[in-house]
Design an enzyme around this catalytic site. Structure first.
Site, PDB file in Angstrom:
ATOM      1  NE  ARG A 129      35.538  33.740  25.894  1.00  8.84           N
ATOM      2  CZ  ARG A 129      34.514  33.098  26.465  1.00  8.84           C
ATOM      3  NH1 ARG A 129      34.654  32.607  27.690  1.00  8.84           N
ATOM      4  NH2 ARG A 129      33.369  32.954  25.821  1.00  8.84           N
TER       5      ARG A 129
ATOM      6  CG  ASP B 283      37.460  27.015  34.329  1.00 14.01           C
ATOM      7  OD1 ASP B 283      37.836  25.821  34.386  1.00 14.01           O
ATOM      8  OD2 ASP B 283      36.330  27.352  33.907  1.00 14.01           O
TER       9      ASP B 283
ATOM     10  CD  GLU C 201      39.979  27.136  27.013  1.00 14.13           C
ATOM     11  OE1 GLU C 201      39.093  26.270  27.115  1.00 14.13           O
ATOM     12  OE2 GLU C 201      40.204  27.987  27.897  1.00 14.13           O
TER      13      GLU C 201
ATOM     14  CG  HIS D  66      36.395  26.500  29.536  1.00 11.58           C
ATOM     15  ND1 HIS D  66      36.956  27.344  28.617  1.00 11.58           N
ATOM     16  CD2 HIS D  66      35.215  27.075  29.877  1.00 11.58           C
ATOM     17  CE1 HIS D  66      36.164  28.375  28.405  1.00 11.58           C
ATOM     18  NE2 HIS D  66      35.098  28.231  29.170  1.00 11.58           N
TER      19      HIS D  66
ATOM     20  N   GLY E 157      33.798  25.984  34.191  1.00  9.59           N
ATOM     21  CA  GLY E 157      32.887  27.014  34.713  1.00  9.59           C
ATOM     22  C   GLY E 157      31.438  26.596  34.768  1.00  9.59           C
TER      23      GLY E 157
END
Length: 335
Positions: free
Chosen positions: A242, A266, A271, A297, A299
């Protein structure tokens, strides 16, 4: 197939594969975007008016306002493992199930972490820009980076993704330290070649630090200026958990001073929708720094994985609307 006197409406807030829509339409009416995008919050709230269920993603913030728009909701099914963007207590008070996906994200997240570590250490982003910019005229003694072999990687949070990352790192000849509230079983530590230490020792001894903890009040800003100052000069930081677990401005300053040799991410603090004081953009000081490597992002951005995740989220909806406890529920309500 379950039968209903009147087909319920399920809203999907983001694009999903056609097979996912087909699976939903076997037992409900479905409202989902046709473009590869996420519906604006205002549009989601409008669609929730007659909905019995909603399938949400990382870009959604499920708070009281969101839930007020769906008085008939019986389930919030998240295509996520972390759920800091969902007010679970508010859902529970309203008798709404909340489900997540605990097992689908592990391998893709660990693989992307490896990609970012290797890309950062070997300066892949800078090298790519150098070639594309028309400046490459053959080998020169430039863009020297670092190697994983014989390095020490510190993993903060040895959950499923941490263990998957450690298993992949082992083949590179790394030393692995980890910090967690509970130790791994002795056999698992031995298999992974990992050793548990306190966070302060991990920061001081690691060439590469990877935080893999959920975003909570205690982990927000965990890697702040003071924590970065404990790391060896020239260390690397890679964030795939995060954004708000790190202090992005402190990272930018540490890059400028040379305390950090590189930063890859990432995820970004902007966000973290549940934080009212989150920044609204990525700091320009990070975006402009040459010793950074970023992905948007990605992942779990693996086609087959996302399909499986969405289908698993659909199964949670089906169970809830049939009056059963969903398999991946994280709260308890009256079924």
């Amino acid at each position: 197939m379950d039968s209903y006197a009147c087909e319920p409406l399920v809203v999907v807030t983001h694009w999903v594969h056609p097979e996912v829509i087909e699976a939903l339409e076997r037992f409900c009416k479905c409202a989902a975007p046709t473009e590869r995008d996420v519906l604006p919050r205002a549009e989601v709230r409008t669609r929730l008016g007659g909905a019995a269920g909603v399938v949400v993603c990382m870009a959604d913030h499920v708070d009281e306002e969101f839930l007020d728009a769906g008085p008939g909701l019986r389930i919030v099914s998240a295509t996520l493992k972390g759920y800091d963007n969902i007010d679970v207590d508010a859902c529970t008070r309203r008798g709404i199930w909340v489900t997540i996906l605990p097992d689908h994200l592990t391998a893709p997240a660990a693989e992307l972490t490896m990609a970012l570590i290797l890309g950062l250490l070997r300066r892949v982003g800078e090298g790519d820009g150098h070639v594309r910019g028309g400046r490459y005229a053959g080998w020169r003694p430039r863009l020297y980076g670092a190697t994983l072999q014989d390095s020490t990687v510190g993993v903060i949070g040895m959950g499923k993704v941490g263990r998957a990352l450690a298993a992949r790192l082992k083949g590179f000849g790394t030393r692995i330290l980890y910090s967690d509230t509970a130790p791994l079983p002795p056999g698992t530590e031995s298999d992974l070649g990992a050793r548990r230490v306190e966070l302060a020792e991990l920061l001081a001894a690691s060439d590469i630090v990877v935080p893999l903890v959920p975003l909570t009040p205690s982990t927000r800003g965990l890697l702040d200026a003071a924590a970065l100052a404990r790391m060896p000069a020239g260390a690397y930081l890679v964030n795939v958990g995060r954004g708000s677990v790190v202090d992005e401005l402190a990272v930018a300053r540490a890059l400028d001073s040379g305390r950090l040799a590189g930063y890859a991410a990432d995820v970004f603090a902007m966000e973290d929708w549940a934080l009212p004081d989150r920044p609204r953009e990525i700091p320009r000081a990070l975006l402009d720094h040459p010793r950074t490597l970023f992905t948007p992002h990605l992942g779990t951005a693996v086609d087959g994985v996302r399909r499986k995740m969405s289908l698993a989220a659909v199964r949670q909806v089906r169970e809830a609307l049939a009056g059963r406890r969903p398999e991946y529920a994280i709260n308890e309500v009256q079924a």
